[in-house]
Design an enzyme around this catalytic site. Sequence first.
Site, PDB file in Angstrom:
ATOM      1  CG  ASP A 181      -1.787   1.232   1.276  1.00 26.12           C
ATOM      2  OD1 ASP A 181      -2.581   1.395   0.336  1.00 26.12           O
ATOM      3  OD2 ASP A 181      -1.680   2.027   2.221  1.00 26.12           O
ATOM      4  CD  GLU A 266      -2.798   1.636  -3.093  1.00 26.85           C
ATOM      5  OE1 GLU A 266      -3.689   2.449  -2.862  1.00 26.85           O
ATOM      6  OE2 GLU A 266      -1.620   1.809  -2.766  1.00 26.85           O
ATOM      7  CG  ASP A 362      -0.948   3.272   5.654  1.00 25.67           C
ATOM      8  OD1 ASP A 362      -2.013   3.600   5.082  1.00 25.67           O
ATOM      9  OD2 ASP A 362      -0.150   4.091   6.130  1.00 25.67           O
TER      10      ASP A 362
END
Length: 433
Positions: A181, A266, A362
């Site tokens: 992340d 991501e 996170d």
Amino acid sequence: MLTGRRYLLALAPEQVAYAEAIGAVCRSVWNTGLEQRREYRRRGTYINYEEQCRQLAEAKAEHAWLTEAPSHTLQQTLRDLDKACRVHGTWKVHWRSKARSAPSFRFPDPNRIAVRRLNRRWGSTKLPKFGWVRFRWSRPLGGTIRNATVSRDGNRWYVSFCVEDGVVAVEPNGKPGIGVDRGVAVAVATSDGLLRDREFTTPGEVKRLKRLQQQLARQRNKRSNRRRAVRSKLTALNTRVRARRADFCAWTANRLARDHGLVAVEALRVVAMAKSAKGTVEQPGRNVRQKAGLNRSILAKGWGQFLDQLEHQARYTGCEIVKVPAAYTSQTCHACKHVAPENRESQAVFRCVACGHQDNADVNAAKNILGRGIELVSAAGLAVAGRGDLANRRSAKRQPPSGSRRVCAYATETPRLKPREGSQTAKLTPTID
Ligand SMILES: [Zn+2]
């Protein structure tokens, strides 16, 4: 595989002046070529690379300054322009500015480039019209040269060789997967509970940066020598900050790609996200100032560069990079999959309102990203293998059959992905009273 090797050039003052001159000619050729292409488009026609090259040869007879630069670098500039226009469209290609674009030019013919090593520290390369130039031998070439690019970065000049290193496709390494992340508060959080971050400026440097910027803003005469000196100091400082960021990105990406078979990240659209929120005159954007702050943080953490590095390193380590849709990864509970914005108690703390699961926010997001990455890969694996449900039931320990390399090698969570007692995850999770 093709890869790049960049070395610091040690140019003599007259060589620096010559390199600047070539850069200026190439910039001028780029801008003229772009204007020509736009003019043709305005008239509804089109001009191609070959025609522009022919006209360049004609122009050389008239303008002596064009012959100053090696002819290959000019042709290469037109070729780059041709490619840029075909990829992005003639109207989206940028002009090259003397102040803002750093000079860069390429020698495309490997037969006219020679490299020799002088001693342990120094190497030397022969470039057309340049002659022999020395560079700092910081790493071996490790392959055959395809082309060479000379460019300026800040106040320094570099030569980069595009090298064919002879490595063919690397087999998947079969190591466990990891989710990543990327955040603003912490640059990189991973699903094994590690938070990796680094300050790229020291407090003293921040102070100095501010002072230099104020000094620059006060100087009215744009061409004064003092202003140039301040600019040069500012450039040196910014280059150092940029180098630290590049080092952090490369180092982190290397560890992730080396130790894992799958890295799920991501699919953030960094460019779109970092675009200004200002909007147009008719439709002004909202939250402009907040967005500007977020933009700076996004760019300051070097997300795009990190992903580039990750993909580059993964080519050599047999690691697979999977980009997953990022929606709701920060609001979803990893334990019970409950989705709610209230789950996110603060920037750092995640506490599920349904099951009470608690984690670093996170890290929780990174675990969700890994979960999605595994789903994506196994879905693709099924499509490749075409075996219906079989692949789902196969033990993760079994070697995947050859030919279907994507079959669920990562489809079970390895023990290290679960939060352990007293592990770093627990340590990093702030306690809530
Ligand atoms: Zn939950």
